[in-house]
Scaffold this active site. Sequence first.
Site, PDB file in Angstrom:
ATOM      1  N   HIS A  76       3.818  -8.886   2.961  1.00  0.00           N
ATOM      2  CA  HIS A  76       4.731  -8.844   3.672  1.00  0.00           C
ATOM      3  C   HIS A  76       5.917  -9.490   3.299  1.00  0.00           C
ATOM      4  CE1 HIS A  76       1.378  -6.113   5.877  1.00  0.00           C
ATOM      5  NE2 HIS A  76       0.962  -8.022   5.943  1.00  0.00           N
ATOM      6  N   ARG A 127       9.633  -8.949   3.793  1.00  0.00           N
ATOM      7  CA  ARG A 127      10.820  -8.780   4.989  1.00  0.00           C
ATOM      8  C   ARG A 127      10.183  -7.661   6.044  1.00  0.00           C
ATOM      9  NH1 ARG A 127      15.989  -7.375   1.984  1.00  0.00           N
ATOM     10  NH2 ARG A 127      17.316  -7.445   3.062  1.00  0.00           N
ATOM     11  N   GLY A 143      -9.974   4.197 -14.433  1.00  0.00           N
ATOM     12  CA  GLY A 143     -10.496   4.743 -14.881  1.00  0.00           C
ATOM     13  C   GLY A 143     -11.251   5.386 -14.701  1.00  0.00           C
ATOM     14  N   GLU A 178      -2.407   1.276   2.197  1.00  0.00           N
ATOM     15  CA  GLU A 178      -4.206   1.788   2.126  1.00  0.00           C
ATOM     16  C   GLU A 178      -4.334   3.405   1.742  1.00  0.00           C
ATOM     17  OE1 GLU A 178      -9.207   0.781   3.158  1.00  0.00           O
ATOM     18  OE2 GLU A 178      -7.501   0.232   4.298  1.00  0.00           O
ATOM     19  N   GLY A 216     -11.917   2.110  -0.806  1.00  0.00           N
ATOM     20  CA  GLY A 216     -11.523   1.399  -0.915  1.00  0.00           C
ATOM     21  C   GLY A 216     -12.537  -0.172  -0.687  1.00  0.00           C
TER      22      GLY A 216
END
Length: 143
Positions: free
Chosen positions: A91, A93, A110, A64, A84
């Site tokens: 996830h 590995r 955009g 993030e 956000g």
Amino acid sequence: MDEAKKKDILSRLNQAGKNTLNETLDIVYTDVSDDFLSATMPVTSRVHQPYGILHGGASCVLAETLGSCLSLIHVDPAKYVPVGTNINSNHLRAKRDGVITGTATFIRKGNTMHVSQIEIRDEKGHLINHTTMTNNIIPVGKV
């Protein structure tokens, strides 16, 4: 992007991370271009979950952080703020120690929405996490 601009952006981003979660997790921005932004994060016990592996939340923080800052460097911050609104993180590995590197690139850039993908890899290039993130681009006075 020329070297001077690259150094300036990385310096500003790393400086802005002081006294934030970036500093707590030792996230360091390492590379930037017109198309991507990368950062590293060490995998130590500070980012482990109880089984001794990288906590998914720590991966999400790195993802993030990169997605938000990729948007930030592509808007005029005097006029717009990337916010956000969605994150989807897979996830893939487990990782116990070492350093991971995240790289964010745009899927869509955009005027009012950015969608990015973030790949987090280990030192051997193994894909540890794949995240997609959406940022709405909001006028400064509307936040």
